[in-house]
Design a protein around this motif. Structure first.
Motif, short mmCIF file in Angstrom:
data_model
loop_
_atom_site.label_atom_id
_atom_site.label_comp_id
_atom_site.label_asym_id
_atom_site.label_seq_id
_atom_site.Cartn_x
_atom_site.Cartn_y
_atom_site.Cartn_z
N SER A 5 -4.31 4.50 -7.18
CA SER A 5 -4.47 5.93 -6.92
C SER A 5 -3.34 6.75 -7.54
CB SER A 5 -4.50 6.18 -5.41
OG SER A 5 -4.40 7.56 -5.14
N CYS A 65 0.85 -1.19 0.00
CA CYS A 65 0.00 0.00 0.00
C CYS A 65 0.89 1.24 0.00
CB CYS A 65 -0.91 0.00 1.23
SG CYS A 65 -1.84 1.55 1.40
N TYR A 121 -10.54 0.80 -9.51
CA TYR A 121 -10.15 -0.57 -9.20
C TYR A 121 -9.34 -1.14 -10.37
CZ TYR A 121 -10.54 -5.52 -7.99
OH TYR A 121 -10.25 -6.82 -7.67
N ALA A 146 -7.86 3.41 0.69
CA ALA A 146 -8.37 3.89 -0.60
C ALA A 146 -9.42 4.98 -0.39
CB ALA A 146 -8.96 2.73 -1.39
N HIS A 198 -2.68 -5.25 -3.66
CA HIS A 198 -3.82 -4.35 -3.48
C HIS A 198 -4.32 -3.91 -4.84
CE1 HIS A 198 -2.56 -4.37 0.65
NE2 HIS A 198 -1.40 -3.86 0.35
N ASN A 199 -5.60 -3.59 -4.93
CA ASN A 199 -6.21 -3.37 -6.23
C ASN A 199 -6.81 -1.99 -6.43
OD1 ASN A 199 -6.59 -6.50 -5.48
ND2 ASN A 199 -6.18 -6.25 -7.67
N TRP A 200 -6.64 -1.10 -5.47
CA TRP A 200 -7.10 0.28 -5.68
C TRP A 200 -5.92 1.07 -6.22
CZ3 TRP A 200 -12.11 0.20 -5.51
CH2 TRP A 200 -12.76 -0.70 -4.64
N ASP A 250 -7.51 -1.58 1.11
CA ASP A 250 -8.94 -1.27 1.31
C ASP A 250 -9.13 -0.14 2.32
OD1 ASP A 250 -9.45 -3.29 -0.44
OD2 ASP A 250 -10.06 -4.76 1.08
N THR A 295 -11.65 5.87 -5.86
CA THR A 295 -10.38 5.36 -6.39
C THR A 295 -10.66 4.22 -7.37
OG1 THR A 295 -9.29 5.89 -4.30
CG2 THR A 295 -8.14 4.37 -5.75
#
Ligand SMILES: [Zn+2]
Length: 260
Positions: free
Chosen positions: A186, A173, A204, A198, A182-184, A195, A202
């Motif tokens: 930014s 992160c 995905y 985010a 992680h999949n967000w 999670d 934001t």
């Protein structure tokens, strides 16, 4: 390169003796007066320089095509109070000629040199030399069609931003540092966020897109070559936004990245 005689020239005894040699990639040129140009060059060991090439726009110019964009050229320059003057040139690698007949490669090279110009404008010699090596490698890869132009450009941009001190993070992160996938994704926070970190809205990104971005930053071309077009589009879009976020000026040549 021919030996330049050390003699009095243009009314100055120190004209040639003060000269210095370097080599670099031509980033861009500006018209100046009737037949001259200002040439912006990212050199291997003198950072970004702006120098005058007298008479370069005449068809009979001794400089020929050595000072066209993307050319890797050996240079002899004379320092002047306002701007250095180019007195001799020699082509080392004719990348400019190798790129003009391919639209996508030319577009990618244009975005690379525009970015390099921005990132090295006020850069110290060490940072500029790193940027030079990265740019030279990327232009050479474009010229020999080592991978798709858009992927070479996207990888170049990520690595150029990393050298400039804005390395994005794809393996933890980027806000709290917790490791893992992680999949967000930014732009303002500089990479993936967990999670908890985010912010609302934001975007995905799938695991494949995050893995592709990490591979582009690391130069892992095996992973890059297996990417699907949809992943490629999302990755290039993120990198274009991330670059624009960190540069003050809008880059015209980045429109090539819209093609994905
Ligand atoms: Zn976090």
């Amino acid at each position: 390169m021919n030996k330049t005689p050390r003699k009095r020239s243009r009314g100055s005894g120190t004209y040639i003796s003060q000269s210095y040699r370097t080599h670099g990639i031509v980033l861009r040129t500006y018209k100046l007066a009737e037949a001259d140009r200002i040439i912006v060059i990212l050199t291997a060991d003198h950072g970004q320089i702006r120098a005058v090439a007298k008479g370069v726009r005449r068809t009979t110019s001794k400089f020929g095509s050595t000072l066209e964009p993307f050319m890797h050229t050996r240079l002899q320059l004379v320092p002047r109070r306002n701007m250095h003057m180019i007195v001799q040139t020699e082509t080392i690698h004719p990348y400019g000629m190798m790129l003009t007949n391919d639209y996508d490669s030319f577009g990618a090279a244009s975005a690379m040199v525009e970015t390099a110009e921005q990132l090295t404008r006020d850069e110290d010699i060490t940072g500029a030399s790193q940027q030079y090596r990265l740019l030279h490698g990327a232009i050479a890869a474009l010229a020999r069609r080592a991978a798709s132009p858009i992927m070479l450009l996207t990888s170049y941009l990520l690595r150029a931003l990393a050298i400039a001190g804005w390395a994005p993070t794809f393996d933890e992160c980027s806000k709290c540092g917790v490791e893992g996938r992680h999949n967000w994704l930014s732009v303002p926070l500089g990479g993936v966020v967990c999670d908890d970190c985010a912010p609302p809205q934001t975007p995905y990104a799938t695991d494949d897109v995050v893995a592709l971005l990490a591979a582009l930053l690391a130069g892992d071309w095996k992973v890059v070559s297996q990417a699907e077009p949809a992943q490629t589009r999302q990755a290039t879009s993120f990198v274009a936004q991330y670059l624009q976020y960190h540069l003050e000026k809008t880059l015209q040549s980045l429109s090539v990245m819209d093609q994905g």
